[in-house]
Structures are given as C-alpha cells and as structure tokens.
Design a protein around this motif. Structure first.
Motif, short mmCIF file in Angstrom:
data_model
loop_
_atom_site.label_atom_id
_atom_site.label_comp_id
_atom_site.label_asym_id
_atom_site.label_seq_id
_atom_site.Cartn_x
_atom_site.Cartn_y
_atom_site.Cartn_z
N GLY A 1 1.02 -1.66 -0.28
CA GLY A 1 -0.07 0.22 -0.05
C GLY A 1 0.93 1.56 0.02
O GLY A 1 -0.03 1.86 0.02
N CYS B 1 -3.39 -8.20 -7.18
CA CYS B 1 -3.05 -7.73 -5.07
C CYS B 1 -4.11 -7.32 -4.36
O CYS B 1 -4.91 -6.93 -4.55
N GLY C 1 -2.77 -6.03 -1.86
CA GLY C 1 -2.37 -4.97 -0.78
C GLY C 1 -3.00 -3.62 -0.19
O GLY C 1 -4.39 -4.16 -0.03
N THR C 2 -2.86 -3.05 1.00
CA THR C 2 -3.80 -2.62 1.97
C THR C 2 -4.83 -2.09 1.26
O THR C 2 -6.28 -1.82 1.48
N ALA C 3 -4.38 -1.44 -0.23
CA ALA C 3 -5.04 0.30 -0.44
C ALA C 3 -5.99 -1.19 -1.04
O ALA C 3 -6.56 -0.60 -1.53
N CYS C 4 -5.43 -1.98 -1.85
CA CYS C 4 -6.35 -2.44 -2.51
C CYS C 4 -7.48 -3.68 -1.97
O CYS C 4 -8.94 -3.67 -2.24
N CYS D 1 0.72 -6.02 -2.64
CA CYS D 1 1.16 -4.79 -3.43
C CYS D 1 1.74 -4.84 -4.77
O CYS D 1 2.94 -5.12 -4.29
N LEU D 2 1.43 -4.15 -5.87
CA LEU D 2 2.34 -4.17 -6.86
C LEU D 2 2.99 -2.53 -7.51
O LEU D 2 3.00 -2.68 -8.28
N GLY D 3 2.44 -1.84 -6.64
CA GLY D 3 3.41 -0.60 -6.47
C GLY D 3 2.50 0.25 -6.97
O GLY D 3 2.58 1.84 -7.64
N CYS D 4 1.11 0.03 -7.98
CA CYS D 4 -0.18 1.19 -8.47
C CYS D 4 -1.03 1.47 -7.01
O CYS D 4 -2.44 1.41 -8.10
N CYS D 5 -1.17 1.59 -6.26
CA CYS D 5 -2.37 1.74 -5.15
C CYS D 5 -2.83 2.31 -5.86
O CYS D 5 -4.09 2.58 -5.41
N VAL E 1 -6.11 -3.92 -8.38
CA VAL E 1 -5.09 -3.40 -9.34
C VAL E 1 -5.07 -5.09 -9.53
O VAL E 1 -4.80 -6.14 -8.76
S1 FES Z 1 -2.30 -2.41 -2.78
FE1 FES Z 1 -2.26 -3.09 -4.40
S2 FES Z 1 -1.04 -1.95 -5.93
FE2 FES Z 1 -0.55 -1.57 -3.88
#
Ligand code: FES
Ligand SMILES: Cc1cc2nc3c(=O)[nH]c(=O)nc-3n(C[C@H](O)[C@H](O)[C@H](O)COP(=O)(O)O)c2cc1C
Lengths: 592, 173
Positions: free
Chosen positions: A195, B94, B96-99, B135-139, B144
């Motif tokens: 994130g 992804c 990650g947290t944002a996703c 996380c793919l870095g495109c949060c 994503v």
């Molecule tokens: S959390 Fe999905 S791309 Fe960073």
C-alpha cells in the motif's frame, strides 16, 4: 523560437493507466502530420489520480494535462500544438491560471522528489542539468573531509525514512568509526509495506539522486562497495537503476577514483529481492544478500560493526539517500528549516485508499494529517464520512478521525499508537470495517513471519484465528482481552521489528474502535456492512421486477419466486456470497 | 510462515526427459564459486523453466557444491520461487492494503468464478495461474492486477473477468 516540448509521464502507475498508448498515439500523430515538436518521456510527478499525464511546454510556460487518453491526445495536439490554443479544461496544473487541482500542489515541498516528473530518468544529461552529482563535486572542490560531511548530515537532523527514524548522521558516524579494509553501503529498496510506493516512484523517477546519495555516504564512511536491494516486483525501477548505473560509471561518478577523488574507489550493484517482507529488516536483508534464508538475527552487533560478509555496513532507505545530495548542496539549515524540532525536513507519503486525489505528496513534517487528507488529498471519495487513516502498514496503526489534528512527526504519530512508518497513508471511510483491517494485517504478518521466534510464529497465528472468528460471527466474550494479552506477549518476546510491531494494527483498532469489535462479537453485526458472513440479504419489495436473474445465479438455490413475481431469499439457506446483489440490475437487493 | 509452500507435490509430468538441463550451464558458469550465489542461481533457473523442477535442484547442487537442503530451504522461504509448473499467463491480483480497502476480494472472486480455479491454482488447459500478491506499487489505481508485464487498474469484478476473457480469445486464435 524554441521548439514546443511534449512530455509524457511514464512511471509504472502512468503505464498502468495507459500512458504507453498515449505516448504511441502522440508519436504516431507527430509522424503522420510531420509536426515540429520535441517528444520526451519522464516519470511520475505524483499526481496518480490524473494519470496519464502529459506536459506541454510552449513559449508561454508549462501546461500539465490530466487523464490524457487517445481521444484527448487528438484534441490537445491539434489545438495546443498546431493552433497554439491550450485546452484549458484538461489542464490540471500550470503557473499561468488557476486550476481545480492547485490545492494538490500547494503545501508540498519537494526535496526528495525534486526531479521526479521533471526529467527523463533514463538521461543522465537531464539529471545533471538539474544538479545531479553537484553535491559530490562540491565535496571534491571544497575538499570537505568525511567527518565534515557527517557533521552536515547530523546538523540537518534528518532521520531514517525507512520507518525506524534513527538519526542518519549518527548511523554514519558509527559506521565511520568502525575500522576495516572493506565496508559496505546498502540502499534498502525492499519497500515491503503493502500500500506504499514512495520508493518505487523515486527509483523510477530520479535514480541518480539515490545513486549520488549513496556515493556521498560511501565517501563519508569509507565504503568500498554498494548494493541496492530492490524488490523484484519493481521491474521498471530495476531497469532504470541499471541504466543510471552504467551512465554514472561512464561519467566517472562510480568506479576507480570516483568523482575524481583520489583513492576513492566505489561501485554499486543492484540485487533483486525474492519476495519476503521480513527482508526489509536490516539483518534479514543482509542474510538475503548473502544468499541465505532472510532470517533476522540478534543485534548487537549492529551492521555498523558487523554487517554484510561480517564487515561494517551502513543501511539506509531509498528516500533517505535521495535527500542527502540536496542537504549537502543547500546546507543543513536549509533542510532543518522545514519540519519540527525533533523531526526536520520533509516526508513523502503515498496517499491511497478512499481518497479523492490519490498519489504521492511530499510535505514538511509538522503538517496535520487532516490537512494532508483534505487540503492536498481533496477529501474522501464520493464525499463519504472519513473514519480513520492507517499509517505504517503492517507495523503501524489506525488513527481515528477525531485525532486527525495530529501532526506528522515521529513522536506525535508514535503517541497515537501508530508509527510514522515509511510513508504509506491508507485512508478509510465509513464502509471500511476496522476489525477486518486488523485481520487483514495479521494475515499478512502471520504469513510473512520468518518463523524464528515462537511468539511471532504461533502468536500471530492464534491472533489471526481469533480475528477471523470475530469477522465470521463466531466471536466470543473475552476475545478482545485475549487479543490484547497475546499482543503484549508477542511485542515483548519477538526478536525483530516484525514481531515487535505486528500487534500494532490490532491494538490501535481495539483502542479506537472497540465498539466495532463489540458489535461483531455481541450483536453479530458489522457496522460497516463489510464482513460478509454477518450480512443479511433481502429482496426489496418495491423494486423487484421478478426477472429471476438472482434466483438463477444463486449458487445454493436459496432464492425462490415465479417470473414477474416478487422473489424471496431463504435466510436459512443463504451463504451471504453476495452474488444476487452484484447480479441484480434493478438494485432490488438490500444488505443490512 | 508460508507452511503451505513446503508441501511440495511430486509432479509426474516433469520427468527428466522433459527438462533440458543443459540450459543451466551458462548460469552455473556465471555464478559458480561466487559468494552469495544461491539466490541468483535459483532466480536464473526459474527464468529458464518458469519454476524449479527437482532435477534442476539436483544438478545445481552437484555442480556448485551447495547443499541440496540449503537450496530447498531458500527456495521455500521466498515467495518468488515456485516448485510446480505454472500457467502461461500468471494473474497476480493485488491484495495490498490499498487494494484490500477497495475490495480486491471481489476481483479474486470474479476470476475464480470465471476460470473455475482456486487461488494459487492453474487452469487445466495451462493458460492461467491465479495468484494473490501484496502490492504492485500502483496503489492509487486500486484495485489492481498484473498479467505478464501489463498492469490493469481501477478494476471491478466484471472488468477483470473481461480482461481474462479477451486474453483467452487471443490465445485461442
Ligand atoms: S495495494 Fe495494490 S497496488 Fe499497492
Ligand atoms: C519487518 C521489517 C520490515 C522493514 N521493511 C523495510 C522496508 O521495506 N524498507 C526500508 O527502507 N526499511 C524497512 N525496515 C527498516 C530497516 O530495518 C532499516 O531500519 C532501514 O532500512 C534503515 O534505513 P533508514 O535509517 O534510512 O530508515 C523494516 C524493518 C522491519 C523490522
């Protein structure tokens, strides 16, 4: 007259938004119509929510266009380039007139990101026009000794941007004090916080800033070798780093007598990580570079005394390195002028989650979280209610809305129970369930625990089980207390930062959102309507048209009803999968 | 710990004849005797075969003198290394947290449904493998997913399924 410049932003995020197609389209138009302008590439300026971005520089100034898809390319090139009429409604930033996005840039101070989005990251000439390697030249020209460089870094007050916040100058002094023939410098580009993408953007946008920072560090501590440990998930960053390294070697900034300083022999190599969060921890990172399983070890001895191949080693984060040349060039005071007493300078944050203007921002320390989210970030998506913000990723915590006047500096953020972390800032609104977020992070740390310490390996697993149970409606009285007890034990008994901080997301959500935990456990309800097992799906009488789509798609045949008649969901059979809700074209399914 | 990763199944398809071991010679040449060479060796091998077959472990161990158990220890520690064959297209969703906050679960669910596989599995025709990554870095484009070198952002369950469908059509033609 100077040629018009058309510059396309090609960072990973821009490319994901379709910037390559935009670039190709512009190139094709240029060729087809034989247009006279200079087409260039750059990386991300941080305005990810408006990608793909195209900047046009003409005789009047610079215009940054947002959301430039292939249709807009046609219009913009035709009007602006061919007829000199800027298409104002697509302009997101310019000095020439105000735009709706101005608030995103106001309040930012770009030091680490100084060149990101302004230069072609694959051209050392463009970087050098923007003062790359001038700090090193200054050191050589003014004959500043290593101790002088360390003193400047100490005076600037900069603290490590990788999360720990240890004063960089002090760390360098320790490494400098260790005597050995071989010493190493490592750039930590493992960026494990899911994130967050500050380090990726920096490496993709301005690799020379990081390289120069490392060269300065190597000079200051007397290092003979440098390594950049970069996640394999960042292929573009790795590619651009390798291009930059070759250029720097060719220009003599690396290698024998680097930067023209006699007897200063230093070169840098990129090592690809292999996908383990714990390898961001410095001793685990060293083990990984040595080709072993990335397991942390006890400190002391600290890497400054015994690190890579048992030689003194200095590790800093990407963003820390990128700040160094600026500090040397502009002086310690210019840097410490920004920020607060104990946390000087600026910090880059990756604003993501339920925020309107998601992207990268660099702000002076001391700004409030509220200002970052509402002034720069433009507030919450769909104008929903702001609930909390997560700082520090799996090691951090959630800061609730009522504490959003907390300023960002290491000590103030720590006081809330969260940590500053590396700069991930995930914004959450009323539809985010805080118990689910705690479960999400525990799931992550539990998987990523290297397994060395019992408390971290098994304790996180037990915590995850309890949290999963709560989100599935099987929570019991006493679960919250058990979570707290386990949290303190894991914090106290783990060897490395991973275990010591893993309970933070749970502790902060219990501290600030205990009522949500209780609603899950006692009332079997998820107030944010997020935990599937706790939801009730019902057909809304007035809107149901009897189209039968829900009944056909229900995997457990829990929906009955004749064609053109009101349908009915059998709560006993329903597994809360949500298929009916997503398939219904008439929004006739209610969730409660 | 990723305990699951250690339970390796012997895969009958990969008999020694299917794996051309001579491909390994250049990377062995390059890294033999160098300190810290184990991870680059394994990464190189995986680049060649898409995963690391058993025979490859044995050959690397014999030729470089690295213990087989050490190598297996490293290969199972890092998420990057695969011990089983994968599909032609690896779908990395992804989480990650944002996703996660933007409902990445719906993406995985939709793909599971349209490919009829579980997370981590490969379709019977060998076209797709479904994976979850952090996380793919495109949060800022969350949620994503990444297929090959292409990243897809701002997905919904529907648009994700459509991407898969398009790739399948392309592959079949
Ligand atoms: S959390 Fe999905 S791309 Fe960073
Ligand atoms: C579990 C864990 C993960 C970490 N991940 C990272 C990371 O991804 N990037 C990083 O720069 N530092 C990370 N760190 C911090 C590093 O150990 C180290 O403190 C840092 O790289 C030092 O650089 P700095 O002083 O410039 O911050 C992590 C620490 C722990 C305990």
């Amino acid at each position: 007259m100077e040629k018009i410049k058309v510059i396309v932003g090609l960072g990973s995020c821009g490319i994901a938004a379709g910037a390559n197609k935009t670039y190709d389209k512009i190139a094709a138009m240029q060729k087809a119509e034989n247009l006279d302008f200079e087409l260039k590439k750059t990386s991300c300026v941080g305005m990810c929510y408006r990608e793909p971005l195209v900047e046009i520089i003409d005789q009047d100034g610079s215009y940054l266009y947002g959301e430039v898809d292939e249709d807009r390319v046609l219009e913009i090139i035709e009007k602006h380039v061919q007829h000199n009429e800027p298409v104002k409604e697509y302009v997101v930033h310019t000095e020439l007139f105000p735009t709706v996005d101005d608030s995103y840039f106001k309040g930012q101070v770009k030091i680490a990101l100084r060149n990101c989005g302004y230069i072609d990251p694959e051209s050392i000439e463009e970087a050098m026009e923007k003062k790359a390697y001038e700090a090193m030249k200054k050191i050589g020209f003014e004959k500043i000794p290593p101790a002088g460089v360390i003193q400047m870094i100490l005076n600037s007050g900069i603290r490590g941007r990788g999360g720990g916040g240890f004063p960089t100058g002090l760390k360098w002094r320790f490494a400098n004090n260790s005597k050995s023939k071989e010493k190493y410098i490592i750039c930590n580009a493992d960026e494990g916080d899911p994130g967050a993408f500050m380090d990726r953007s920096l490496l993709e946008g301005d690799p020379h800033a990081v390289l120069e920072g490392m060269v300065i560090g190597a000079y200051a501590i007397g290092a003979t070798g440098g390594i950049i440990y970069c996640r394999a998930e960042y292929p573009l960053a790795i590619k651009r780093l390798n291009i930059a390294l070759a250029q720097a070697r060719k220009h003599g900034f690396l290698g024998k007598n680097a930067c023209g300083i006699e007897n200063f022999n230093f070169d840098i190599y990129v090592k690809e990580g292999a996908g383990a969060f714990v390898c961001g921890e410095e001793t685990a990172l060293i083990a990984s570079v040595e080709g072993e399983r990335g397991m942390p070890r006890k400190r002391p001895p600290f890497p400054a005394v015994s690190g890579l191949w048992k030689e003194p080693t200095n590790i800093n984060n990407v963003e820390t390195w990128a700040n160094i040349p600026w500090i040397i060039l502009n002086g310690s005071e210019a840097y410490s002028k920004y920020g607060t007493d104990k946390s000087s300078g600026t910090k880059v944050f990756a604003l993501t989650g339920k925020i309107k203007n998601g992207g990268l921002v660099e702000v002076p320390m001391g700004i409030t979280i509220h200002d970052i989210i509402f002034k720069l970030g433009g507030g919450i998506q769909d104008d929903k209610k702001f609930k909390a913000v997560q700082l520090g990723g799996p090691s951090g915590g959630c800061i609730p809305e009522y504490l959003s006047n907390t300023i960002v500096d290491y000590d103030s953020v720590n006081a809330t129970g969260a940590i500053m972390g590396s700069g991930g800032m995930v914004v959450m609104d009323e539809t985010t369930c805080m118990v689910d977020i705690a479960r999400f992070f525990l799931d992550f740390t539990q998987k990523e625990s290297c397994g060395k310490c019992t408390f971290c390996r098994i304790g996180t697993k037990r915590m995850l089980e309890i949290l999963t149970r709560i989100t599935e409606g099987e929570g019991q009285e006493g679960d919250i207390e058990k979570l707290e007890e386990l949290s303190y034990q894991i914090k106290d008994s783990s060897l490395c930062g991973l275990g010591q901080t893993a309970p933070n997301p749970v502790l902060t959500t219990i501290k600030y959102f205990r009522n949500e935990y209780e609603a899950h456990i006692r009332d079997k309800k998820c107030p944010a309507l997020n935990c599937k097992k706790l939801l009730k799906y019902e057909v809304i009488e007035e809107t149901c048209t009897g189209c039968t789509v829900c009944a056909k798609n229900c995997p457990v045949n829990a929906i009955s009803g004749e064609r053109k008649q009101l349908h009915f969901i059998d709560q006993e059979l329903c597994t809360q999968c949500g298929v009916c809700y997503s398939k219904c074209k008439f929004e006739a399914i209610r969730i409660s | 710990m990723r305990i699951k990763r250690i339970q390796v199944q012997e895969d009958k398809q990969t008999s020694a004849s299917a794996v051309d071991l001579s491909l390994l010679d250049p990377i062995i040449e390059k890294y033999k005797g160098k300190r810290g060479n184990m991870i680059p060796l394994l990464q190189g091998a995986q680049d060649l075969y898409g995963f690391i077959p058993r025979e490859v472990f044995v050959k690397l161990s014999e030729e470089t003198g690295i213990n087989l158990s050490d190598m297996f220890g490293v290969a199972t520690f890092y998420a990057q290394f695969r011990l089983n064959p994968v599909g032609k297209n690896i779908i990395k969703v992804c989480h990650g947290t944002a996703c996660h906050v933007q409902n990445a679960t719906a993406i995985t669910d939709a793909i599971k449904e349209s490919l009829n596989v579980k997370d981590g599995e490969t379709t019977p025709d060998g076209l797709f493998t479904l994976e979850s990554v952090a996380c793919l870095g495109c949060c800022s484009l969350a949620p994503v997913m990444m297929i090959g070198n292409e990243t897809y952002g701002k997905l919904s369950g529907k648009s994700a399924s459509k991407v898969i469908k398009d790739i399948r059509l392309k592959e079949l033609n």
